[in-house]
Design a protein around this motif. Structure first.
Motif, mmCIF file in Angstrom:
data_model
loop_
_atom_site.group_PDB
_atom_site.id
_atom_site.type_symbol
_atom_site.label_atom_id
_atom_site.label_comp_id
_atom_site.label_asym_id
_atom_site.label_seq_id
_atom_site.Cartn_x
_atom_site.Cartn_y
_atom_site.Cartn_z
ATOM 1 N N GLN A 640 0.814 -1.216 0.000
ATOM 2 C CA GLN A 640 0.000 0.000 0.000
ATOM 3 C C GLN A 640 0.847 1.265 0.000
ATOM 4 O O GLN A 640 0.356 2.335 -0.349
ATOM 5 C CB GLN A 640 -0.937 -0.008 1.208
ATOM 6 C CG GLN A 640 -2.059 -1.021 1.087
ATOM 7 C CD GLN A 640 -3.124 -0.831 2.150
ATOM 8 O OE1 GLN A 640 -2.936 -0.098 3.117
ATOM 9 N NE2 GLN A 640 -4.267 -1.490 1.969
ATOM 10 N N LYS A 641 2.107 1.180 0.377
ATOM 11 C CA LYS A 641 2.994 2.339 0.374
ATOM 12 C C LYS A 641 3.791 2.453 -0.929
ATOM 13 O O LYS A 641 4.747 3.221 -1.010
ATOM 14 C CB LYS A 641 3.955 2.266 1.561
ATOM 15 C CG LYS A 641 3.276 2.477 2.913
ATOM 16 C CD LYS A 641 2.705 3.877 3.030
ATOM 17 C CE LYS A 641 2.104 4.114 4.412
ATOM 18 N NZ LYS A 641 1.537 5.480 4.531
ATOM 19 N N GLY A 642 3.433 1.670 -1.931
ATOM 20 C CA GLY A 642 4.064 1.801 -3.231
ATOM 21 C C GLY A 642 5.349 1.030 -3.415
ATOM 22 O O GLY A 642 6.088 1.276 -4.373
ATOM 23 N N VAL A 687 -2.560 5.076 -7.188
ATOM 24 C CA VAL A 687 -2.855 5.516 -5.823
ATOM 25 C C VAL A 687 -4.258 6.093 -5.781
ATOM 26 O O VAL A 687 -4.854 6.435 -6.807
ATOM 27 C CB VAL A 687 -1.821 6.549 -5.338
ATOM 28 C CG1 VAL A 687 -0.446 5.928 -5.259
ATOM 29 C CG2 VAL A 687 -1.796 7.768 -6.253
ATOM 30 N N ASN A 688 -4.797 6.242 -4.576
ATOM 31 C CA ASN A 688 -6.192 6.649 -4.421
ATOM 32 C C ASN A 688 -6.452 8.074 -4.904
ATOM 33 O O ASN A 688 -7.589 8.461 -5.154
ATOM 34 C CB ASN A 688 -6.616 6.507 -2.962
ATOM 35 C CG ASN A 688 -5.776 7.365 -2.027
ATOM 36 O OD1 ASN A 688 -4.590 7.575 -2.263
ATOM 37 N ND2 ASN A 688 -6.392 7.859 -0.960
ATOM 38 N N SER A 689 -5.416 8.874 -5.081
ATOM 39 C CA SER A 689 -5.595 10.245 -5.563
ATOM 40 C C SER A 689 -5.792 10.313 -7.069
ATOM 41 O O SER A 689 -5.946 11.409 -7.624
ATOM 42 C CB SER A 689 -4.388 11.091 -5.158
ATOM 43 O OG SER A 689 -3.205 10.592 -5.758
ATOM 44 N N VAL A 715 4.418 7.932 -3.227
ATOM 45 C CA VAL A 715 3.192 7.984 -2.438
ATOM 46 C C VAL A 715 3.363 9.020 -1.344
ATOM 47 O O VAL A 715 4.310 8.957 -0.556
ATOM 48 C CB VAL A 715 2.855 6.610 -1.820
ATOM 49 C CG1 VAL A 715 1.600 6.698 -0.973
ATOM 50 C CG2 VAL A 715 2.689 5.558 -2.905
ATOM 51 N N GLU A 719 -1.724 9.439 0.969
ATOM 52 C CA GLU A 719 -2.086 8.557 -0.131
ATOM 53 C C GLU A 719 -1.796 7.096 0.195
ATOM 54 O O GLU A 719 -1.017 6.787 1.092
ATOM 55 C CB GLU A 719 -1.319 8.949 -1.407
ATOM 56 C CG GLU A 719 -1.714 10.289 -1.982
ATOM 57 C CD GLU A 719 -0.921 10.629 -3.232
ATOM 58 O OE1 GLU A 719 -1.445 11.338 -4.102
ATOM 59 O OE2 GLU A 719 0.248 10.172 -3.327
ATOM 60 N N ARG A 720 -2.395 6.224 -0.603
ATOM 61 C CA ARG A 720 -2.104 4.793 -0.513
ATOM 62 C C ARG A 720 -2.335 4.172 -1.889
ATOM 63 O O ARG A 720 -3.152 4.653 -2.677
ATOM 64 C CB ARG A 720 -2.975 4.095 0.528
ATOM 65 C CG ARG A 720 -4.454 4.180 0.232
ATOM 66 C CD ARG A 720 -5.303 3.525 1.303
ATOM 67 N NE ARG A 720 -6.718 3.696 1.031
ATOM 68 C CZ ARG A 720 -7.436 2.950 0.197
ATOM 69 N NH1 ARG A 720 -6.845 1.944 -0.440
ATOM 70 N NH2 ARG A 720 -8.721 3.174 0.004
ATOM 71 N N VAL A 721 -1.593 3.105 -2.184
ATOM 72 C CA VAL A 721 -1.776 2.397 -3.440
ATOM 73 C C VAL A 721 -3.036 1.541 -3.343
ATOM 74 O O VAL A 721 -3.286 0.874 -2.334
ATOM 75 C CB VAL A 721 -0.545 1.502 -3.755
ATOM 76 C CG1 VAL A 721 -0.767 0.699 -5.030
ATOM 77 C CG2 VAL A 721 0.707 2.359 -3.905
#
Length: 857
Positions: A640-642, A687-689, A715, A719-721
């Motif tokens: 999730q942190k890329g 990512v969620n953005s 990230v 943000e999160r992947v």
């Protein structure tokens, strides 16, 4: 250096490294590993050479072991006396060496593990085969090196007419490496070597027609041939050994299991003791008594079977739980020109033949030199006999032996006026021309050689030597003839010492695996969001024409749905990855079979997942045993942190029941997804953005299983992947879905390829209307999309209903969401052409009426 000049600063790390390397090389070369030429370690070689010094041949009286040990310690091996004595004891044990090199008298231990009597009580001498190892040593065929105090010399290797490394094997533990070589039958080995000499290009498979398998001194049965084949081909292999056991019935009608041979290196007493313990613990049932009836005639262990038990079942339990079935791990490591190497069967034979060829050359050179020296002496004697009267007169006239020798060499004039020459007819201008060695030999010759018979013998010897010398020269000029000599010597060994195999071979004896009993059929594997798993035969999903009403699919809880669905054969491996970064293995056939409408079994009943662990990815793998496949396929991890990590599938090819760590996860991170690739895919992470990056997986180097990985996409803190896909097929598109039900399908070519670690490009314009990005998927027209709302409602529709749009768009509304509701997750379901829908509840997709809306960035 300091001012005093007597202190030098040295890094302790460098000093320890250098000292340890020196120590390890000393252990490898001078202690633990055998030389490929004679198959001996230094201590074995010194024991045999020490016995040669003492003259304890096989036909001479035995000598006290303490005398032999003292000889070896004092002259060649400055270590503990126990190391030398225990070496000599093992070389005398017929259950340790296939062809013992020491003939022992007294108590030299037993197969029960009893130690030998003290060296002051036992006696020993060389066996006949040991003398074959030392044959021709006096002919300068090997190099000699100084002993530990430079007072004597010892051979660096033995001539080894016997192929000792192959027939007796060896074992040893060095520093950083070990060796464990199996013994073989002498007859088979000789035939294999002869076949190699006749055809150096012979294949290992062809050599195995002669050297069929290891032949252990304790007999037994080689159970299955795959390990033997691998050991011969690669130098490493695992050979399963079984005891020779027969089921008999005694006079009272009760069954007995009679064991007459046990696997190599199994301690009989320990075997019986551990078996009795297993019987007492009820782990083995059906045995009423165990007796050891071994005697001088041979080994015999009797297992009395209870009347209600079946002997065949008990025997299988014994094979499973005791050392009646054991394994011998072959590791053919030996020193080749001073360097350790792992050798296959052909290489072992090749280096032995090279050594023997060198021995034959050096031996022939030595014999030729000695023959020429003898010929020279005979020439002098025959020449002297022709003028024997002058020779005798010359010797009689000389004042001393040295003068006589000088006169025979023609270096002093003859005194013709001497009274010793009276009556002797001197040829005109006669001068002796004997060489130094000829003159000395003439002076040392006894008068009996002057008889006519002796003269005839000298001439006959001279004529024979001429033929011998011609033969030696022919040998040195013709390699084919040298190889024939090696073959003849080996044939002599075979005729004199060859015997039948002791170890039987059961080629089809591999244990029956569960896999062998299950047909390799195609199955549909499903795993639900709540962790229920099942497999269903693909044939249950019968093809249905368009417009069908569908049928009831999987039964799940109201808030559950099928998250992972794929087709796998029963023999495939399923790798299950969790959010903790762990991986678990299941064979497809281990997944409980269920009907199309059944819910399945909880995953925690099949694998040892922990509380809080959730399935993040499931990988279907054809095989974990094909080296080419597992070394050329990779697993791509995304957190999730890329963080992106790439690891060869080979690192996950050794299943463990409790699972293993598949990736090291940072404390504030968790595993998001795992994909299987062939090394030539493009990775897309978003990512969620609303940003996404696309780069080739070649930008990520392969790393170990315990690695964390590298940055795949930048990230920020908030943000999160939300997803990662690996795309190779040009037919695949990228589908993105937002939190408030918006989504679109875009051509992958619209995402320019960049380097990993960047911010990427816009993949979905995020607004208050769309909400954050929640999912990306690589899809085709044949896929279905399963969407679950936070309220628990699920819908499913075909991807083909969404048209392709540009990357820089907001997308279309996929689903109507009540106020306060949002999309929780999105799953891609492979659309299998079925007669019945996989989920009848999804037959009518809830597509929003304004789905045609498309907004440019």
């Amino acid at each position: 250096m300091t001012e005093e000049g007597n202190i030098i600063s040295v890094s302790i790390e460098d000093e320890m490294r250098g000292a340890y390397i020196d120590y390890s090389m000393s252990v490898i070369i001078s202690r633990a590993l055998p030389d490929v030429r004679d198959g001996l370690k230094p201590v074995h070689r010194r024991v045999l050479y020490g016995m040669l010094d003492l003259g304890v041949y096989h036909n001479k009286p035995y000598k006290k072991s303490a005398r032999i040990v003292g000889e070896v310690l004092g002259k060649y091996h400055p270590h503990g006396d126990s190391s030398v004595y225990e070496t000599m004891v093992r070389m005398a044990q017929e259950w340790s060496l296939r062809y013992p090199l020491v003939d022992g008298q007294g108590n030299f231990g037993s197969i029960d593990g009893d130690s030998a009597a003290a060296m002051r009580y036992t006696e020993a001498r060389m066996s006949r085969l040991a003398e074959e190892m030392l044959a021709d040593l006096e002919k300068e065929v090997v190099n000699f090196e100084p002993n530990f105090d430079d007072s004597l010399t010892e051979p660096s290797v033995l001539p080894a007419r016997l192929p000792n490394l192959l027939v007796n094997g060896t074992s040893g533990i060095a520093v950083g490496m070990a060796t464990n070589m199996a013994p073989h039958n002498l007859t088979e080995v000789v035939e294999g070597i002869i076949a190699y000499i006749q055809n150096p290009d012979i294949s290992i498979a062809a050599l195995m027609e002669y050297v069929k398998a290891p032949d252990f001194p304790t007999g037994g049965i080689i159970y299955g041939y795959q390990g033997v084949r691998k050991a011969f081909e690669t130098g490493r292999g695992r050979i399963v050994l079984r005891a020779v056991a027969n089921i008999e019935t005694d006079k009272n009608g009760r069954e007995q299991i009679i064991v007459t041979e046990i696997p190599y290196q199994v301690n009989k007493a320990v075997l019986i003791e551990k078996t009795a313990a297993l019987v007492n613990e009820k782990k083995i049932e059906g045995i009423s008594a165990i007796r050891d009836e071994s005697d001088r005639e041979g080994l015999r262990i009797v297992y009395e079977i209870k009347r209600e038990a079946m002997a065949s079942v008990v025997l299988n339990q014994l094979f499973k739980y005791t050392s009646l079935q054991s394994t011998f791990s072959v590791n053919n490591v030996a020193l080749v020109k001073g360097r350790p190497a792992t050798l296959n069967l052909k290489e072992l034979i090749k280096y032995y033949v090279e050594h023997r060829h060198e021995i034959v050359v050096k031996r022939t050179q030595y014999d030729l030199r000695k023959a020429e020296e003898r010929l020279h002496l005979l020439e002098g004697l025959l020449k002297a006999l022709e003028v024997i009267d002058l020779v005798i007169a010359t010797i009689r006239s000389a004042a001393d032996a040295d003068t006589a020798k000088q006169m025979l060499m023609g270096k002093l004039a003859l005194d013709l006026q001497s009274r010793f020459f009276e009556g002797v007819e001197m040829p005109q201008g006669f001068v002796f021309s004997f060489t130094d060695v000829q003159a000395k030999n003439i002076l040392e010759t006894r008068l009996q050689r002057l008889t006519g018979m002796e003269r005839a013998k000298l001439q006959a010897e001279y004529d024979e030597l001429l033929k011998t010398i011609a033969y030696y020269r022919e040998i040195l000029a013709d390699k084919v003839l040298r190889m024939k000599i090696i073959v003849d010597e080996l044939q002599g060994l075979k005729d004199k010492f060859g015997d039948k195999r002791r170890t039987q071979i059961e080629h089809d004896g591999q244990e029956i695996e569960m896999e062998d009993l299950i047909p390799d059929e195609e199955m549909v594997i499903t795993i639900s969001k709540a962790g229920y798993i099942k497999r269903t035969p693909l044939i249950e999903y019968r093809a249905q024409s368009r417009g069908g009403t569908g049928a009831k699919g999987v039964t799940t809880k109201e808030d559950d749905f099928t998250e992972h669905l794929f087709i796998a054969s029963n023999h495939n491996y399923i790798l299950i990855f969790t959010n903790f970064g762990k991986v678990y293995w299941l064979k497809a056939y281990e997944v409980p079979e269920g009907a199309k409408t059944s819910k399945g079994r909880p995953l925690q009943n099949l694998i040892a997942i922990e509380n809080g662990e959730m399935v993040q990815a499931v990988i279907n793998v054809k095989t974990l045993s094909d080296e080419d496949y597992i070394n050329n396929h990779y697993l791509i991890f995304c957190t999730q942190k890329g963080v992106i990590k790439k690891t060869a599938l080979e690192a996950y090819s050794r299943p463990r029941q409790a699972g293993i760590n598949a990736i090291t996860i940072n404390q504030d991170d968790s595993l998001l997804d795992v994909q299987l690739t062939d090394g030539d895919s493009h990775i897309v992470a978003a990512v969620n953005s609303g940003r996404a990056i696309c780069f080739h997986e070649g930008d990520v180097r392969a790393m170990g299983r315990g690695a964390t990985g590298v940055k795949g996409i930048y990230v920020e803190d908030q943000e999160r992947v939300v997803g990662m896909v690996c795309i190779k097929q040009a037919s695949q598109n990228l589908l993105v879905v937002s939190e408030k039900g918006y989504g679109k399908r875009s051509d992958i070519e619209e995402y320019r390829i960049t380097k990993r670690g960047g911010k990427g490009v816009t993949t979905l314009k995020i607004t208050e209307k769309t909400g954050d990005l929640v999912s990306i998927k690589a899809v085709t027209d044949n896929d279905d999309l399963m969407i679950i709302k936070k309220s628990g409602v699920m819908i499913r529709f075909s991807v083909s209903e969404l048209r392709l749009m540009g990357r820089a768009t907001q997308g279309v509304k996929l689903i109507n969401l009540p106020e306060g509701d949002a999309i929780a997750s999105v799953a891609k379901v492979e659309n299998i052409e079925t007669e019945d829908d996989l989920n009848a509840e999804a037959a009518a997709p809830e597509i929003a009426p304004d789905s045609s809306e498309e907004v440019a960035e």
